[in-house]
Design a protein around this motif. Structure first.
Motif, PDB file in Angstrom:
ATOM      1  N   THR A 202       3.762  11.506   9.203  1.00  0.00           N
ATOM      2  CA  THR A 202       2.779  11.190   8.034  1.00  0.00           C
ATOM      3  C   THR A 202       3.783  12.456   6.825  1.00  0.00           C
ATOM      4  O   THR A 202       4.378  11.624   5.810  1.00  0.00           O
ATOM      5  CB  THR A 202       1.872  12.023   7.843  1.00  0.00           C
ATOM      6  OG1 THR A 202       1.408  11.829   8.238  1.00  0.00           O
ATOM      7  CG2 THR A 202       1.504  12.220   6.400  1.00  0.00           C
TER       8      THR A 202
ATOM      9  N   HIS B 143       7.798   8.357   8.437  1.00  0.00           N
ATOM     10  CA  HIS B 143       7.793   8.511   7.014  1.00  0.00           C
ATOM     11  C   HIS B 143       9.899   8.643   7.584  1.00  0.00           C
ATOM     12  O   HIS B 143      10.076   9.382   8.523  1.00  0.00           O
ATOM     13  CB  HIS B 143       7.465   9.204   6.501  1.00  0.00           C
ATOM     14  CG  HIS B 143       6.237   8.740   5.821  1.00  0.00           C
ATOM     15  ND1 HIS B 143       6.299   8.167   4.810  1.00  0.00           N
ATOM     16  CD2 HIS B 143       4.956   8.502   6.275  1.00  0.00           C
ATOM     17  CE1 HIS B 143       5.001   7.232   4.228  1.00  0.00           C
ATOM     18  NE2 HIS B 143       4.053   7.604   5.278  1.00  0.00           N
TER      19      HIS B 143
ATOM     20  N   GLU C  60      -4.213  11.176  10.180  1.00  0.00           N
ATOM     21  CA  GLU C  60      -2.809  11.246   9.636  1.00  0.00           C
ATOM     22  C   GLU C  60      -2.377  12.916  10.392  1.00  0.00           C
ATOM     23  O   GLU C  60      -2.675  13.547  10.482  1.00  0.00           O
ATOM     24  CB  GLU C  60      -3.920  12.193   8.573  1.00  0.00           C
ATOM     25  CG  GLU C  60      -2.000  11.722   6.941  1.00  0.00           C
ATOM     26  CD  GLU C  60      -2.504  11.875   5.653  1.00  0.00           C
ATOM     27  OE1 GLU C  60      -4.199  13.054   5.732  1.00  0.00           O
ATOM     28  OE2 GLU C  60      -2.030  12.233   4.711  1.00  0.00           O
TER      29      GLU C  60
ATOM     30  N   GLN D 270      -4.382  10.112   0.584  1.00  0.00           N
ATOM     31  CA  GLN D 270      -3.580  10.754   1.923  1.00  0.00           C
ATOM     32  C   GLN D 270      -4.789  12.243   1.403  1.00  0.00           C
ATOM     33  O   GLN D 270      -4.837  12.821   2.032  1.00  0.00           O
ATOM     34  CB  GLN D 270      -2.242  11.311   1.619  1.00  0.00           C
ATOM     35  CG  GLN D 270      -1.885  10.748   2.639  1.00  0.00           C
ATOM     36  CD  GLN D 270      -0.964   9.705   2.205  1.00  0.00           C
ATOM     37  OE1 GLN D 270      -1.320   9.279   1.602  1.00  0.00           O
ATOM     38  NE2 GLN D 270      -0.060   8.748   3.341  1.00  0.00           N
TER      39      GLN D 270
ATOM     40  N   HIS E  20       4.016   5.119  12.368  1.00  0.00           N
ATOM     41  CA  HIS E  20       4.213   4.785  10.969  1.00  0.00           C
ATOM     42  C   HIS E  20       5.106   6.004  10.526  1.00  0.00           C
ATOM     43  O   HIS E  20       4.172   6.970  10.422  1.00  0.00           O
ATOM     44  CB  HIS E  20       2.029   4.973  10.580  1.00  0.00           C
ATOM     45  CG  HIS E  20       2.550   4.984   8.525  1.00  0.00           C
ATOM     46  ND1 HIS E  20       2.387   3.825   8.161  1.00  0.00           N
ATOM     47  CD2 HIS E  20       2.512   5.824   7.628  1.00  0.00           C
ATOM     48  CE1 HIS E  20       1.920   3.787   6.724  1.00  0.00           C
ATOM     49  NE2 HIS E  20       2.748   5.397   6.596  1.00  0.00           N
TER      50      HIS E  20
ATOM     51  N   ARG F   8       0.923  -1.220   0.334  1.00  0.00           N
ATOM     52  CA  ARG F   8      -0.300   0.185   0.041  1.00  0.00           C
ATOM     53  C   ARG F   8       0.867   0.770   0.347  1.00  0.00           C
ATOM     54  O   ARG F   8       1.213   2.195  -0.827  1.00  0.00           O
ATOM     55  CB  ARG F   8      -0.746   0.368   1.003  1.00  0.00           C
ATOM     56  CG  ARG F   8      -2.140   0.908   1.100  1.00  0.00           C
ATOM     57  CD  ARG F   8      -1.310   2.347   1.271  1.00  0.00           C
ATOM     58  NE  ARG F   8      -1.085   2.350   3.116  1.00  0.00           N
ATOM     59  CZ  ARG F   8      -0.572   3.279   3.175  1.00  0.00           C
ATOM     60  NH1 ARG F   8      -1.038   4.566   2.694  1.00  0.00           N
ATOM     61  NH2 ARG F   8      -0.514   4.137   4.947  1.00  0.00           N
ATOM     62  N   ASP F   9       1.489   1.804   0.774  1.00  0.00           N
ATOM     63  CA  ASP F   9       2.271   2.800   1.588  1.00  0.00           C
ATOM     64  C   ASP F   9       3.903   2.694   0.459  1.00  0.00           C
ATOM     65  O   ASP F   9       4.021   3.454  -0.707  1.00  0.00           O
ATOM     66  CB  ASP F   9       2.386   3.204   3.081  1.00  0.00           C
ATOM     67  CG  ASP F   9       3.008   4.413   2.719  1.00  0.00           C
ATOM     68  OD1 ASP F   9       3.512   5.326   1.656  1.00  0.00           O
ATOM     69  OD2 ASP F   9       2.619   5.176   4.123  1.00  0.00           O
TER      70      ASP F   9
ATOM     71  N   PRO G 209       0.907   8.373  13.063  1.00  0.00           N
ATOM     72  CA  PRO G 209       1.825   8.169  11.684  1.00  0.00           C
ATOM     73  C   PRO G 209       2.654  10.125  11.916  1.00  0.00           C
ATOM     74  O   PRO G 209       1.775  10.907  12.236  1.00  0.00           O
ATOM     75  CB  PRO G 209       0.463   8.563  10.438  1.00  0.00           C
ATOM     76  CG  PRO G 209      -0.945   8.373  10.746  1.00  0.00           C
ATOM     77  CD  PRO G 209      -0.514   9.180  12.850  1.00  0.00           C
TER      78      PRO G 209
END
Ligand code: KIV
Ligand code: ZN
Length: 510
Positions: free
Chosen positions: A171, A204, A141, A509, A202, A13-14, A169
């Motif tokens: 993000t 990044h 998010e 997103q 989660h 997915r990501d 997350p």
């Protein structure tokens, strides 16, 4: 007793949100099977409402996987949740992962909603999702840039509504490890019903801190980490699964939890994902890079020979280096070929596909005496791709000689009709691409061209990735062959075929 650290893999997915990393349904199923064998707890298979292709891929993964939870992403809106629920119907163990942005900038500029409206929508989404499954994950998010008081309020409300996992997350990869760790600790301490849920993270990698932030969260009580193979993902990517798993496993003296991952599947997983997406792994990448266990300096080599642990904190074999068993050669029969494919989790849709793949295997075995697992994966990707492609390479002749201008002649089949083209170029690849452009006129901009050897040795297949861009759409094409100019032609045609395939994807997103 050690706590269990849940590994939630979001490569499908990501990971697929990396520009050009889109995967076919068959490729997603192949990766999902490998993740299942590896012991991944939750596989996020895609975003079913994004497109019919995504829906079908999530459904195919859900219908196949038995020993991992299969998860689908959905915005906090009914239609998305319905699509996720429908796609996941075939699995015994499903999870719906719903999200809405909570940072001031996202709420104001993107959603144009007040915090109260966001909370109401999140609660409604969780209640709606509960008709499909009682395994519901909620993500605020851009939590890394959200107001802590508001986060506590909305998270308390979604727990009351039925969320079972709260995923926090980062993000945009903005937070620092100490800050992110204390965010998790504060949320756990301040939310009155926090003991009813599992805290997940989660992260990044925009500042290169995705793994550090995730591990800091684990120290502060997170018990699920969302990660991807090779750290693939949106922009600079997500936390790398292999780094999270091996950090926790190697430092059991430090962490009070462990995963159930069989680490010997890590390197094969890395190669599989890199081969399918065409995203090469940098040589110095931790755990899965080609140099991760190579000692160059004499002092290090001497130390390792005397006592391995002088310079090695992990064993290469424990993460699956050397696991690509050489089992097949040109004398191998159809049954051996079929059973190795099964062991690798590859199931072809028909007997005819198996026969075609076997013929190609024999041709490859004539050119290259030792066939490794990576060769089989590349061969099957080619076989599956060819069936879906409008343009296919029929033949290619390239003339190169010192002091002469390289010249390519080729025949392409266009839905069965033969097209002929030729061109000069600055080199054999340039001549080949120009010849293709002279008849297909894609006029796309070439953004990336990379060649990697699939296995060791000069007789290895070269795997070429080509990334092209047209009207804002970016696609990757792959091709493998023992002749790298042929592999380049295949990769370029595969990218052009993808441009023709008008599959539109919504961005999750938004
Ligand atoms: O990065 C992010 O915020 C996401 C969410 C959908 C969890 O991918
Ligand atoms: Zn993400």
């Amino acid at each position: 007793m050690q706590d269990h650290l849940i590994i939630f893999d979001t490569t499908l997915r990501d990971g697929e949100q990396s520009p050009g990393a889109s995967m076919t349904k068959e490729e997603k199923v192949r990766i999902a099977r490998h993740l299942e064998r590896m012991g991944v707890d939750v596989i996020e298979a895609g975003f079913p409402a994004a497109s019919n292709g995504d829906f079908e891929a999530v459904k195919a993964v859900a219908d196949t996987i038995k020993n991992s939870v299969v998860c689908g992403l959905a915005r906090a809106i009914e239609n998305d949740i319905n699509r996720a629920g429908e796609a996941l119907r075939g699995t015994e163990s499903s999870r719906i992962h719903t999200f809405i942005a909570t940072s001031p900038i996202h709420m104001k500029k993107k959603l144009r909603m007040s915090p109260e409206q966001v909370t109401a929508q999140a609660v409604k989404a969780i209640k709606w999702a509960s008709q499909f499954t009682d395994n519901i994950e909620f993500s605020p998010e851009d939590a890394g840039r959200s107001d802590i008081d508001f986060l506590c309020q909305i998270l308390e409300a979604v727990i009351d509504a039925g969320a079972t996992t709260l995923n926090i997350p980062d993000t945009v990869g903005y937070t620092m490890p100490d800050q992110f760790g204390s965010l998790i600790r504060t949320l756990r301490e301040r939310i009155p019903n926090s003991d009813k849920v599992v805290f997940s993270v989660h992260c990044h990698n925009d500042l290169g801190l995705a793994v550090a932030n995730s591990l800091s969260a684990v120290v502060n009580g997170a018990r699920q980490v969302e990660c991807t193979i090779n750290g693939l993902g949106e922009r600079a990517g997500n936390a790398a699964l292999e780094e999270i798993v091996m950090a926790v496993r190697t430092r059991q003296d430090f962490f009070s939890c462990d995963t159930r991952i069989d680490t010997t599947h890590i390197v094969p997983a890395s190669k599989l994902v890199s081969g399918i997406t065409g995203f090469p792994v940098q040589p110095n990448k931790a755990i899965v890079g080609a140099n991760a266990f190579a000692h160059e300096s004499g002092i290090h080599q001497d130390g390792v020979l005397k006592h391995r642990e002088t310079y090695e904190i992990m064993r290469a074999e424990d993460v699956g280096w050397g696991a690509n068993k050489l089992l097949l050669g040109k004398h191998s029969g159809r049954n051996a070929f079929r059973s190795r494919l099964t062991e690798l989790g590859i199931e072809l849709e028909s007997e005819e596909m198996l026969n075609n793949a076997f013929v190609r295997f024999k041709t490859l075995a004539d050119k290259k005496h030792e066939i490794f697992d990576e060769d089989l994966h590349a061969l099957i990707s080619d076989e599956v791709m060819i069936l879906q492609e409008k343009y296919r390479l029929q033949s290619l002749t390239v003339h190169c000689e010192t002091g002469e201008v390289p010249h390519a002649q080729l025949v392409i089949s266009d839905d069965g009709k033969e097209l002929y083209a030729e061109s000069d170029g600055s080199g054999p690849v340039d001549a080949t691409f120009r010849a293709i452009e002279s008849i297909l006129a894609s006029n796309a901009e070439l953004q990336l061209f990379s060649v990697n050897n699939i296995t060791c040795g000069t007789d290895s297949q070269g795997e070429v990735t080509v990334r092209i861009q047209k009207s804002g759409r970016i696609v990757n094409g792959h091709g493998a062959d023992t002749d790298i100019v042929v592999a380049s032609a295949k990769a370029y045609l595969s990218a052009i075929n993808k441009l023709h395939n008008k599959l539109e994807r919504a961005h999750p997103q938004v």
